[in-house]
Design a protein around this motif. Structure first.
Motif, PDB file in Angstrom:
ATOM      1  N   VAL A  71       0.849  -1.179   0.000  1.00 25.80           N
ATOM      2  CA  VAL A  71       0.000   0.000   0.000  1.00 25.80           C
ATOM      3  C   VAL A  71       0.889   1.234   0.000  1.00 25.80           C
ATOM      4  N   ALA A  72       0.607   2.166  -0.905  1.00 26.65           N
ATOM      5  CA  ALA A  72       1.363   3.417  -0.965  1.00 26.65           C
ATOM      6  C   ALA A  72       0.438   4.564  -0.621  1.00 26.65           C
ATOM      7  N   TYR A  73       0.777   5.344   0.414  1.00 21.28           N
ATOM      8  CA  TYR A  73       0.003   6.511   0.813  1.00 21.28           C
ATOM      9  C   TYR A  73       0.589   7.741   0.112  1.00 21.28           C
ATOM     10  N   ILE A  74      -0.223   8.349  -0.740  1.00 19.88           N
ATOM     11  CA  ILE A  74       0.238   9.487  -1.531  1.00 19.88           C
ATOM     12  C   ILE A  74       0.007  10.764  -0.735  1.00 19.88           C
ATOM     13  N   MET A  75       1.104  11.440  -0.408  1.00 16.41           N
ATOM     14  CA  MET A  75       1.039  12.583   0.499  1.00 16.41           C
ATOM     15  C   MET A  75       1.261  13.926  -0.197  1.00 16.41           C
ATOM     16  N   ASP A  76       1.837  13.912  -1.380  1.00 12.53           N
ATOM     17  CA  ASP A  76       2.155  15.172  -2.052  1.00 12.53           C
ATOM     18  C   ASP A  76       1.939  15.058  -3.549  1.00 12.53           C
ATOM     19  N   ILE A  97      -4.898   7.977  -1.732  1.00  9.97           N
ATOM     20  CA  ILE A  97      -4.721   9.419  -1.801  1.00  9.97           C
ATOM     21  C   ILE A  97      -4.991  10.000  -0.421  1.00  9.97           C
ATOM     22  N   LYS A  98      -3.922  10.480   0.228  1.00 10.56           N
ATOM     23  CA  LYS A  98      -4.013  11.028   1.579  1.00 10.56           C
ATOM     24  C   LYS A  98      -3.601  12.498   1.585  1.00 10.56           C
ATOM     25  N   ASP A  99      -3.779  13.146   0.429  1.00  8.70           N
ATOM     26  CA  ASP A  99      -3.535  14.582   0.278  1.00  8.70           C
ATOM     27  C   ASP A  99      -4.865  15.181  -0.156  1.00  8.70           C
ATOM     28  N   HIS A 100      -5.428  16.073   0.642  1.00 11.60           N
ATOM     29  CA  HIS A 100      -6.796  16.529   0.426  1.00 11.60           C
ATOM     30  C   HIS A 100      -7.023  17.064  -0.971  1.00 11.60           C
ATOM     31  N   ASP A 101      -6.070  17.859  -1.495  1.00 10.23           N
ATOM     32  CA  ASP A 101      -6.178  18.362  -2.870  1.00 10.23           C
ATOM     33  C   ASP A 101      -4.915  17.965  -3.620  1.00 10.23           C
ATOM     34  N   PHE A 102      -4.905  16.737  -4.046  1.00  3.69           N
ATOM     35  CA  PHE A 102      -3.758  16.118  -4.699  1.00  3.69           C
ATOM     36  C   PHE A 102      -3.675  16.577  -6.153  1.00  3.69           C
ATOM     37  N   TRP A 103      -2.525  17.128  -6.549  1.00  6.81           N
ATOM     38  CA  TRP A 103      -2.346  17.689  -7.895  1.00  6.81           C
ATOM     39  C   TRP A 103      -1.394  16.823  -8.719  1.00  6.81           C
ATOM     40  N   VAL A 104      -1.776  16.605  -9.959  1.00  7.07           N
ATOM     41  CA  VAL A 104      -0.910  15.941 -10.943  1.00  7.07           C
ATOM     42  C   VAL A 104      -0.412  17.024 -11.889  1.00  7.07           C
ATOM     43  N   GLU A 105       0.880  17.318 -11.834  1.00  7.00           N
ATOM     44  CA  GLU A 105       1.472  18.414 -12.594  1.00  7.00           C
ATOM     45  C   GLU A 105       2.449  17.920 -13.648  1.00  7.00           C
ATOM     46  N   ASN A 106       2.463  16.611 -13.879  1.00  3.92           N
ATOM     47  CA  ASN A 106       3.274  16.003 -14.928  1.00  3.92           C
ATOM     48  C   ASN A 106       2.520  14.756 -15.382  1.00  3.92           C
ATOM     49  N   THR A 107       3.153  13.879 -16.110  1.00  4.66           N
ATOM     50  CA  THR A 107       2.464  12.698 -16.627  1.00  4.66           C
ATOM     51  C   THR A 107       2.414  11.590 -15.582  1.00  4.66           C
ATOM     52  N   TYR A 110      -9.244   9.029   0.543  1.00 10.08           N
ATOM     53  CA  TYR A 110      -9.798   9.366   1.850  1.00 10.08           C
ATOM     54  C   TYR A 110     -11.096  10.152   1.655  1.00 10.08           C
ATOM     55  N   PRO A 111     -11.982  10.149   2.651  1.00  9.20           N
ATOM     56  CA  PRO A 111     -13.261  10.860   2.512  1.00  9.20           C
ATOM     57  C   PRO A 111     -13.079  12.324   2.121  1.00  9.20           C
ATOM     58  N   GLY A 112     -13.765  12.727   1.045  1.00 14.74           N
ATOM     59  CA  GLY A 112     -13.742  14.108   0.590  1.00 14.74           C
ATOM     60  C   GLY A 112     -12.521  14.508  -0.207  1.00 14.74           C
ATOM     61  N   TYR A 113     -11.525  13.638  -0.319  1.00 17.02           N
ATOM     62  CA  TYR A 113     -10.294  14.004  -1.016  1.00 17.02           C
ATOM     63  C   TYR A 113     -10.488  13.907  -2.525  1.00 17.02           C
ATOM     64  N   PHE A 114      -9.681  14.661  -3.270  1.00 14.00           N
ATOM     65  CA  PHE A 114      -9.859  14.717  -4.721  1.00 14.00           C
ATOM     66  C   PHE A 114      -8.521  14.873  -5.421  1.00 14.00           C
ATOM     67  N   MET A 115      -8.543  14.756  -6.743  1.00 12.77           N
ATOM     68  CA  MET A 115      -7.351  14.826  -7.579  1.00 12.77           C
ATOM     69  C   MET A 115      -7.569  15.878  -8.660  1.00 12.77           C
ATOM     70  N   THR A 134     -11.733   4.375  -6.228  1.00 16.83           N
ATOM     71  CA  THR A 134     -12.808   4.057  -5.283  1.00 16.83           C
ATOM     72  C   THR A 134     -12.561   4.677  -3.911  1.00 16.83           C
ATOM     73  N   SER A 135     -13.466   4.375  -3.007  1.00 14.70           N
ATOM     74  CA  SER A 135     -13.446   4.893  -1.644  1.00 14.70           C
ATOM     75  C   SER A 135     -12.494   4.103  -0.761  1.00 14.70           C
ATOM     76  N   LEU A 136     -11.924   4.779   0.236  1.00 17.18           N
ATOM     77  CA  LEU A 136     -11.104   4.101   1.231  1.00 17.18           C
ATOM     78  C   LEU A 136     -11.908   3.046   1.983  1.00 17.18           C
ATOM     79  N   LYS A 137     -13.223   3.239   2.054  1.00 14.83           N
ATOM     80  CA  LYS A 137     -14.086   2.307   2.789  1.00 14.83           C
ATOM     81  C   LYS A 137     -14.472   1.076   1.974  1.00 14.83           C
ATOM     82  N   ASP A 138     -14.054   1.021   0.731  1.00  9.80           N
ATOM     83  CA  ASP A 138     -14.429  -0.071  -0.171  1.00  9.80           C
ATOM     84  C   ASP A 138     -13.491  -1.254   0.046  1.00  9.80           C
ATOM     85  N   ASP A 139     -13.947  -2.256   0.771  1.00 10.37           N
ATOM     86  CA  ASP A 139     -13.126  -3.434   1.041  1.00 10.37           C
ATOM     87  C   ASP A 139     -13.140  -4.435  -0.104  1.00 10.37           C
ATOM     88  N   THR A 140     -14.121  -4.312  -1.009  1.00 10.72           N
ATOM     89  CA  THR A 140     -14.238  -5.263  -2.117  1.00 10.72           C
ATOM     90  C   THR A 140     -13.072  -5.112  -3.086  1.00 10.72           C
TER      91      THR A 140
END
Length: 359
Positions: free
Chosen positions: A37-42, A58-68, A80-85, A106-112
């Motif tokens: 598991v990789a927790y993306i912080m930045d 995704i553990k960064d509330h407003d995670f930005w992709v600024e390259n490929t 995480y709840p409410g987080y976005f990319m 998917t959601s962090l709560k999705d165990d499937t």
């Protein structure tokens, strides 16, 4: 069970990211099938690949992709709840799954999908709106054979939003997402209402969302998308339609061909302007929200035939219950404005134009 924390490097590191933590977890309850598991912080600032043997959280509330960002087939991404990319103008996502190995958002709560990453057993369950969305501001994004689950907690309720950029979205699944009405406007789980005309939306499946799709009026839509659950056509979407709103006019040749659900115009005066044209394929239905009009400008054209219907948003007899209120409302004359021909100065009439203000 391996945990990786990915953080953005400092300017002098010489690398785009570093692995700042990787350790054996003492409680191997759940997790991905590979245990990684990789927790993306930045944010992502250099070309990056995410691999299928790892679940990315995704553990960064407003995670930005600024390259490929390239995402391998079979990769699972959880939010995480409410987080976005956000993919800004210099970023791009290339997410190409396969039939057997879809890419899952998917959601962090999705165990499937990917196991019990939040390690709460059955204490929490995923639901529409658990996480925010993915917003695309750039050109050239690709999402093929991807699945989008439980998104839509942002103001505009979308899960995948193409905003001022382009994308190829094909063979994807959207299910258990929000979408819906916010203010005076309607936003789909897939929202392409601000997308550029080069955007391609084909062969996707939408079911069990509140509102499946919204698109710009200048994007041609074929009949390849599906708006019900494969194998169980009774499972559709609450507001089962393709919603159209555009601050610009239809100024190029445009074709609407979807017949499983109607197109819904939510615009007080959507214009077809020269050299633009709008062509409806056989059996296409177009509905209008209250106060909406379609205007045919000088030198422009609207092509349809007796198999097409133009009708009220409240008309369940044509195209089903698109406003999602069951039988709470019924259509009436005057529900919507009409189709106005600016060249002749008259409104179109006919047996297939129903419940407009000219009855």
């Amino acid at each position: 069970f391996l945990m990786t924390v990915i953080r953005k490097s400092t300017p002098n590191d010489g690398f785009g990211f570093i692995i700042s933590g990787c350790k054996k977890d003492e409680d191997d309850n759940g997790g991905s099938s590979s245990g990684k598991v990789a927790y993306i912080m930045d944010d992502i600032t250099v070309p990056t690949t995410w691999y299928a043997d790892t679940v990315y959280v995704i553990k960064d509330h407003d995670f930005w992709v600024e390259n490929t960002l390239t995402i391998q087939a079979g990769t699972i991404i959880k939010f995480y709840p409410g987080y976005f990319m956000v993919v800004n103008e210099s970023g791009t996502i290339i997410a190409q799954g396969t039939t057997d190995k879809p890419i899952i958002f998917t959601s962090l709560k999705d165990d499937t999908h990917g196991g019990d990453i939040n390690k709460d057993g059955s204490a929490s369950s995923p639901a529409p709106g658990d996480w925010g969305n993915i917003s695309l501001y750039s050109n050239g994004n690709i999402f093929t054979y991807c699945e989008f689950w439980y998104g839509g907690s942002t103001s505009y309720l979308s899960t995948l939003e193409i905003y001022g950029g382009t994308a190829n979205v094909s063979h994807c699944l959207f299910t258990k997402n929000k979408g819906g009405k916010f203010g005076d406007f309607y936003y789909g789980a897939l929202d392409a209402s601000e997308a550029k005309e080069q955007t391609v939306i084909k062969s996707n499946t939408f079911y069990d969302n509140i509102l499946p799709m919204s698109v710009s009026s200048i994007i041609s839509i074929d009949n390849s998308n599906v708006f019900s659950k494969p194998g169980d056509p009774s499972v559709t979407n609450n507001m089962n339609g393709i919603f159209i709103y555009d601050i610009a006019d239809i100024n190029k040749p445009t074709t609407w061909s979807e017949t499983e659900v109607p197109f819904v115009i939510n615009d007080n005066d959507l214009w077809i302007e020269s050299p633009g044209s709008l062509t409806l394929a056989q059996s296409v239905i177009v509905k209008f929200t209250p106060g909406s009009y379609l205007v045919i400008g000088n030198g422009a054209s609207l092509t349809f035939n007796s198999s097409n219907f133009f009708t009220s948003f409240k008309d369940d007899a044509h195209g089903g219950d698109t406003n999602g209120d069951g039988n709470a409302t019924s259509p009436l004359d005057g529900d919507w404005g009409g189709i106005y021909n600016n060249s002749t100065g008259v409104y179109l009439t006919g047996a297939n134009i129903l419940y407009d203000s000219n009855k």
